[in-house]
Scaffold this motif. Structure first.
Motif, PDB file in Angstrom:
ATOM      1  N   ILE A   1      17.870   7.907  -6.558  1.00 15.87           N
ATOM      2  CA  ILE A   1      17.155   8.061  -7.824  1.00 15.87           C
ATOM      3  C   ILE A   1      15.929   8.941  -7.613  1.00 15.87           C
ATOM      4  CG2 ILE A   1      15.967   6.876  -9.703  1.00 15.87           C
ATOM      5  CD1 ILE A   1      17.609   4.403  -9.105  1.00 15.87           C
ATOM      6  N   GLY A   2      15.849  10.021  -8.367  1.00 16.12           N
ATOM      7  CA  GLY A   2      14.669  10.862  -8.372  1.00 16.12           C
ATOM      8  C   GLY A   2      13.704  10.392  -9.435  1.00 16.12           C
ATOM      9  N   ILE A   3      12.452  10.199  -9.051  1.00 17.72           N
ATOM     10  CA  ILE A   3      11.456   9.642  -9.969  1.00 17.72           C
ATOM     11  C   ILE A   3      10.265  10.592 -10.101  1.00 17.72           C
ATOM     12  CG2 ILE A   3      12.098   7.258  -9.440  1.00 17.72           C
ATOM     13  CD1 ILE A   3       9.545   7.117  -7.677  1.00 17.72           C
ATOM     14  N   PRO A   4       9.563  10.545 -11.233  1.00  7.91           N
ATOM     15  CA  PRO A   4       8.388  11.402 -11.421  1.00  7.91           C
ATOM     16  C   PRO A   4       7.148  10.805 -10.772  1.00  7.91           C
ATOM     17  CG  PRO A   4       8.759  10.122 -13.399  1.00  7.91           C
ATOM     18  CD  PRO A   4       9.882   9.765 -12.445  1.00  7.91           C
ATOM     19  N   GLY A   5       7.223  10.598  -9.488  1.00 10.73           N
ATOM     20  CA  GLY A   5       6.136   9.982  -8.726  1.00 10.73           C
ATOM     21  C   GLY A   5       6.601   9.833  -7.295  1.00 10.73           C
ATOM     22  N   ALA A   6       6.069   8.846  -6.592  1.00  6.64           N
ATOM     23  CA  ALA A   6       6.438   8.618  -5.200  1.00  6.64           C
ATOM     24  C   ALA A   6       6.333   7.134  -4.892  1.00  6.64           C
ATOM     25  CB  ALA A   6       5.522   9.414  -4.262  1.00  6.64           C
ATOM     26  N   VAL A   7       7.016   6.736  -3.821  1.00  5.91           N
ATOM     27  CA  VAL A   7       6.903   5.366  -3.327  1.00  5.91           C
ATOM     28  C   VAL A   7       5.790   5.335  -2.288  1.00  5.91           C
ATOM     29  CG1 VAL A   7       8.063   3.476  -2.138  1.00  5.91           C
ATOM     30  CG2 VAL A   7       9.350   4.922  -3.737  1.00  5.91           C
ATOM     31  N   SER A   8       4.820   4.475  -2.480  1.00  7.79           N
ATOM     32  CA  SER A   8       3.709   4.362  -1.542  1.00  7.79           C
ATOM     33  C   SER A   8       4.202   3.838  -0.198  1.00  7.79           C
ATOM     34  CB  SER A   8       2.643   3.415  -2.089  1.00  7.79           C
ATOM     35  OG  SER A   8       1.703   3.078  -1.090  1.00  7.79           O
ATOM     36  N   PRO A   9       3.937   4.573   0.893  1.00  7.17           N
ATOM     37  CA  PRO A   9       4.315   4.045   2.213  1.00  7.17           C
ATOM     38  C   PRO A   9       3.573   2.760   2.559  1.00  7.17           C
ATOM     39  CG  PRO A   9       3.850   6.410   2.329  1.00  7.17           C
ATOM     40  CD  PRO A   9       3.378   5.937   0.987  1.00  7.17           C
ATOM     41  N   ALA A  10       2.424   2.539   1.947  1.00  5.57           N
ATOM     42  CA  ALA A  10       1.622   1.355   2.264  1.00  5.57           C
ATOM     43  C   ALA A  10       2.138   0.097   1.574  1.00  5.57           C
ATOM     44  CB  ALA A  10       0.164   1.599   1.868  1.00  5.57           C
ATOM     45  N   SER A  11       2.525   0.231   0.294  1.00  2.86           N
ATOM     46  CA  SER A  11       2.871  -0.959  -0.487  1.00  2.86           C
ATOM     47  C   SER A  11       4.332  -1.027  -0.910  1.00  2.86           C
ATOM     48  CB  SER A  11       2.001  -1.010  -1.748  1.00  2.86           C
ATOM     49  OG  SER A  11       2.341   0.061  -2.630  1.00  2.86           O
ATOM     50  N   GLY A  12       5.037   0.099  -0.897  1.00  2.00           N
ATOM     51  CA  GLY A  12       6.401   0.124  -1.419  1.00  2.00           C
ATOM     52  C   GLY A  12       6.467   0.212  -2.931  1.00  2.00           C
ATOM     53  N   LEU A  13       5.310   0.296  -3.574  1.00  2.02           N
ATOM     54  CA  LEU A  13       5.257   0.376  -5.023  1.00  2.02           C
ATOM     55  C   LEU A  13       5.108   1.833  -5.468  1.00  2.02           C
ATOM     56  CD1 LEU A  13       2.848  -2.644  -5.684  1.00  2.02           C
ATOM     57  CD2 LEU A  13       5.355  -2.655  -5.450  1.00  2.02           C
ATOM     58  N   ILE A  14       5.397   2.087  -6.732  1.00  2.00           N
ATOM     59  CA  ILE A  14       5.346   3.455  -7.242  1.00  2.00           C
ATOM     60  C   ILE A  14       3.899   3.886  -7.432  1.00  2.00           C
ATOM     61  CG2 ILE A  14       6.079   5.008  -9.085  1.00  2.00           C
ATOM     62  CD1 ILE A  14       8.345   3.830  -7.407  1.00  2.00           C
ATOM     63  N   LYS A  15       3.617   5.124  -7.022  1.00  2.00           N
ATOM     64  CA  LYS A  15       2.303   5.727  -7.236  1.00  2.00           C
ATOM     65  C   LYS A  15       2.504   7.131  -7.809  1.00  2.00           C
ATOM     66  CE  LYS A  15       1.797   7.862  -2.647  1.00  2.00           C
ATOM     67  NZ  LYS A  15       0.900   8.074  -1.492  1.00  2.00           N
ATOM     68  N   ASN A  16       1.431   7.688  -8.341  1.00  2.00           N
ATOM     69  CA  ASN A  16       1.381   9.100  -8.750  1.00  2.00           C
ATOM     70  C   ASN A  16       2.414   9.471  -9.806  1.00  2.00           C
ATOM     71  OD1 ASN A  16      -0.500   9.186  -6.721  1.00  2.00           O
ATOM     72  ND2 ASN A  16       0.713  10.416  -5.323  1.00  2.00           N
TER      73      ASN A  16
END
Length: 305
Positions: free
Chosen positions: A64-79
């Motif tokens: 899945i391509g998303i308009p953001g990124a997965v945070s390496p620190a938390s695993g949650l979506i950022k940006n």
């Protein structure tokens, strides 16, 4: 194993299903319910479930391509410019929602990274040692591929040029508030909504990029001036990329990339800003058009299995 890919955009969500040889078996779109996280999860799950049922498929990968990124620190979506995704466990929630249909781990990646991988593999960037690929649509993202390998970086933000400021700023370049909390990001000037808002401040008219282009083709001087300013801003922004990483090719995708004048005007203009006596960098339109990101998502999903 079939390869499922999803491109989650700000206005549309697309699914593609590829066979092991990369041939497309199914491709569909739906409107993105961008204001509701729960609705986005439900929409993606419904598209995957429908495709699996129609193809009678019980073994598939999913990227899945998303308009953001997965945070390496938390695993949650950022940006994410679809802001309801920020701080959410999209990967975990979709994995649970699709269980037991999806037996393999799904992969989330930045949509511009998916686009970059697709175009570098067999698109307009094929055969080049390094590819900087840019999406200028609802948002303004980028991805960077070197020798066929996608770079993400330790912060998962490689290629995120859209949240840098415009270089060589002029008085006419408004510093519009960006969802990221900064002012004057490239996204607020170069994305489709950014072009519309900037031009509206300059002219009082709220028109899309294609509407401005239609008027410019009819020799409307105001529209020609709007596009001329846009092309120079884009030229400055890409000149900054060339000065920093000197890619062997730059590939553009997204709705605004369909403006025909980009590919003549921007390389002509960026020569004023690139730190070199000559500029041999090609500027190319995406070969796979709107399908490029979703194809890259399918490949990334399969590669993880």
């Amino acid at each position: 194993m079939l390869q499922f890919g999803i491109d989650l955009g700000g206005t549309k969500t697309e699914i593609i299903v590829l066979d092991p040889q990369g041939n497309s078996l199914l491709r569909e779109r739906s409107a993105t319910p961008a204001q509701s996280y729960d609705a986005i999860v439900a929409n993606i799950a419904a598209m995957v479930e429908s495709a699996a049922s129609r193809l009678d498929c019980n073994d598939f990968s999913l990227g899945i391509g998303i308009p953001g990124a997965v945070s390496p620190a938390s695993g949650l979506i950022k940006n994410a410019n679809t802001t309801c995704l920020i701080g959410r466990d999209l990967q975990g929630d979709l994995q649970k929602r699709l269980h037991p249909l999806l037996q393999r781990p799904l992969v989330l990646a930045n949509d511009a990274d998916c686009f970059a991988l697709s175009e570098a593999s067999d698109g307009s960037g094929a055969g080049f040692a390094s590819v900087f690929a840019v999406i200028i649509g609802t948002g303004c993202g980028g991805g960077w591929v070197i020798n066929g390998r996608l770079l993400s970086g330790p912060n998962a933000i490689a290629g995120e040029w859209g949240h840098n400021p415009l270089l060589w700023r002029e008085a006419s370049d408004s510093e519009i508030d960006c969802y990221c909390g900064q002012k004057g990001c490239l996204e607020t000037l170069l994305s489709g909504p950014g072009l519309r808002q900037q031009a509206a401040q300059e002219t009082g008219l709220s028109l899309s990029a294609q509407e401005w282009n239609t008027l410019a083709e009819q020799q409307d001087p105001q529209a020609q001036a709007v596009l001329a300013r846009y092309y120079r801003r884009l030229a400055k922004a890409l000149a900054g990329v060339i000065n920093l990483i000197d890619p062997h090719v730059i590939v553009l995708g997204g709705g605004v990339s369909n403006l025909p004048g980009i590919y003549q005007e921007v390389p002509r203009l960026w020569a004023d800003y690139v730190f070199s006596d000559t500029v041999s960098t090609p500027l190319k339109q995406a070969l796979h058009g709107d399908s490029s990101g979703v194809r890259g998502a399918a490949w990334l999903g399969a590669a993880a299995c």
